[in-house]
Design an enzyme around this catalytic site. Sequence first.
Site, PDB file in Angstrom:
ATOM      1  N   ARG A  27      -6.150  -4.771   1.342  1.00 62.42           N
ATOM      2  CA  ARG A  27      -5.471  -6.002   0.922  1.00 62.42           C
ATOM      3  C   ARG A  27      -5.373  -7.019   2.062  1.00 62.42           C
ATOM      4  O   ARG A  27      -5.448  -8.241   1.818  1.00 62.42           O
ATOM      5  CB  ARG A  27      -4.093  -5.675   0.336  1.00 62.42           C
ATOM      6  CG  ARG A  27      -4.218  -4.944  -1.017  1.00 62.42           C
ATOM      7  CD  ARG A  27      -2.923  -4.312  -1.474  1.00 62.42           C
ATOM      8  NE  ARG A  27      -1.852  -5.286  -1.595  1.00 62.42           N
ATOM      9  CZ  ARG A  27      -0.572  -4.957  -1.817  1.00 62.42           C
ATOM     10  NH1 ARG A  27      -0.219  -3.678  -1.953  1.00 62.42           N
ATOM     11  NH2 ARG A  27       0.351  -5.903  -1.907  1.00 62.42           N
ATOM     12  N   ARG A  62      -1.483   7.587  -1.517  1.00 62.40           N
ATOM     13  CA  ARG A  62      -0.637   6.793  -2.414  1.00 62.40           C
ATOM     14  C   ARG A  62      -1.382   5.554  -2.866  1.00 62.40           C
ATOM     15  O   ARG A  62      -2.208   5.019  -2.126  1.00 62.40           O
ATOM     16  CB  ARG A  62       0.600   6.280  -1.662  1.00 62.40           C
ATOM     17  CG  ARG A  62       1.434   7.336  -1.079  1.00 62.40           C
ATOM     18  CD  ARG A  62       2.567   6.631  -0.343  1.00 62.40           C
ATOM     19  NE  ARG A  62       2.845   7.324   0.915  1.00 62.40           N
ATOM     20  CZ  ARG A  62       3.620   6.838   1.855  1.00 62.40           C
ATOM     21  NH1 ARG A  62       4.172   5.635   1.727  1.00 62.40           N
ATOM     22  NH2 ARG A  62       3.857   7.531   2.937  1.00 62.40           N
ATOM     23  N   ASP A 100       0.000   1.705  -4.187  1.00 66.69           N
ATOM     24  CA  ASP A 100       1.243   0.932  -4.304  1.00 66.69           C
ATOM     25  C   ASP A 100       1.500   0.475  -5.737  1.00 66.69           C
ATOM     26  O   ASP A 100       0.608   0.496  -6.580  1.00 66.69           O
ATOM     27  CB  ASP A 100       1.165  -0.313  -3.402  1.00 66.69           C
ATOM     28  CG  ASP A 100       1.437   0.023  -1.934  1.00 66.69           C
ATOM     29  OD1 ASP A 100       2.064   1.069  -1.677  1.00 66.69           O
ATOM     30  OD2 ASP A 100       1.023  -0.768  -1.061  1.00 66.69           O
TER      31      ASP A 100
END
Lengths: 247, 247
Positions: free
Chosen positions: B200, B53, B55
Amino acid sequence: VLKLKNFKLTIEYNGTNYHGWQRQHNSITIQEIIENAIENITGEQVIITGSGRTDKGVHATGQAANFYSNTKISAAKIPHALNSKLPKDIVVTDCQEVEQSFHARYSAKGKEYSYQIYNNTFNSPFLREFSWHILHPLDVKTMEEACKFFLGTHDFSAFKSSGSSIKTTVRTIYTFDISKEKNLIRITTSGNGYLYNMVRIMVGTLVEIGQGKMSSENIKKLLLSKDRSLSGITAPAQGLCLEKVFY
Amino acid sequence: VLKLKNFKLTIEYNGTNYHGWQRQHNSITIQEIIENAIENITGEQVIITGSGRTDKGVHATGQAANFYSNTKISAAKIPHALNSKLPKDIVVTDCQEVEQSFHARYSAKGKEYSYQIYNNTFNSPFLREFSWHILHPLDVKTMEEACKFFLGTHDFSAFKSSGSSIKTTVRTIYTFDISKEKNLIRITTSGNGYLYNMVRIMVGTLVEIGQGKMSSENIKKLLLSKDRSLSGITAPAQGLCLEKVFY
């Protein structure tokens, strides 16, 4: 005698959502948005003078403009104050108090522009608003040879769109460079001034050379011909960026 | 026995206007948009499997996905066919027919990510959707020293958001580089895999180091602590880009 202060702004903008720099009826322009922000922070209705117009979709990292005001806000604080009112695609990066006679257009000694070409099979979801998408590979080496003929002082009538009334079509080009990194071709040029659409017609002509439709030597003939109908197409607006104005 | 063909797609997208990769109720996602485009050109309802995935707001230049289909359209023609149906912020750059067992997620050997920080007083009208804006100058040299401690095989529990069920929190980082050009700091890293939000959180921690809130040596302690609460904030989504998936 009350003298208004003269402020010079440096402005960066993403031109995608605007109908260019110059104030117009029925269209949102960058000049108008900035004038409204100045009124918002100073309470004064002002007219700002840009170094020149940029067309619809053209960007700037270093547009310059000036305006006269009685405001007590210091030049150092004006960028923060204006940016708090401006949309995120227009940013005032600097403000200086300048002498009374400074005029963003008439005082300009020269300009630097960049133009981006995205040369790849499919367009880029990141660069499509900041470049001209050209599918088939361009011969960048031949374009580099060709662009050297722009350097120096020439009559650029063959590289000028009609629509502006100007005294002379002679301009001096100081630098003209082409570089390629991955699929992005970046063209930068500086000169003492540019005619209407001049950079975009230069780029459109170089692209025809990079496609083999014209030889690099042809630039010399085009300059001598002074005939716009013989040069290349006007490259699309979104690839162009006004990088700097020299004073 | 009828065997469906297995197609691997390479996909580039500007994630700004999507709720991430994975199909969801009531939100527009990249997976769904591509599945609809495939149905549009093949007439078949398919489910595509992504390499992982991304985000909401995260970008990709090299996301990979696969799907099974009975289509007679050749792999070479699929990108053109899909791009004619896709919005301009999602581009299929490549399609290959691959062996039956190929699985975009389980067959992946590693990934490369980039993260951009725009380090300047005012945010950029060009980069604001593709970078994290940090006003005060970061000490990039110290960040470079710090990031070397990420290299190699470690338990990255301190750099993982909760929310994913995984077997092991051990990952191997092959490369981790930081460079700065003008006001843009670009971080790139490749590894055999990344935990949820790992890049991140690594970037958020490096920024605290670049701000002098933490020493570069601290990375070693954080890795040993396995404690998410001790590491930095999760850097915002829009700076992150999935560059490549290795198979």
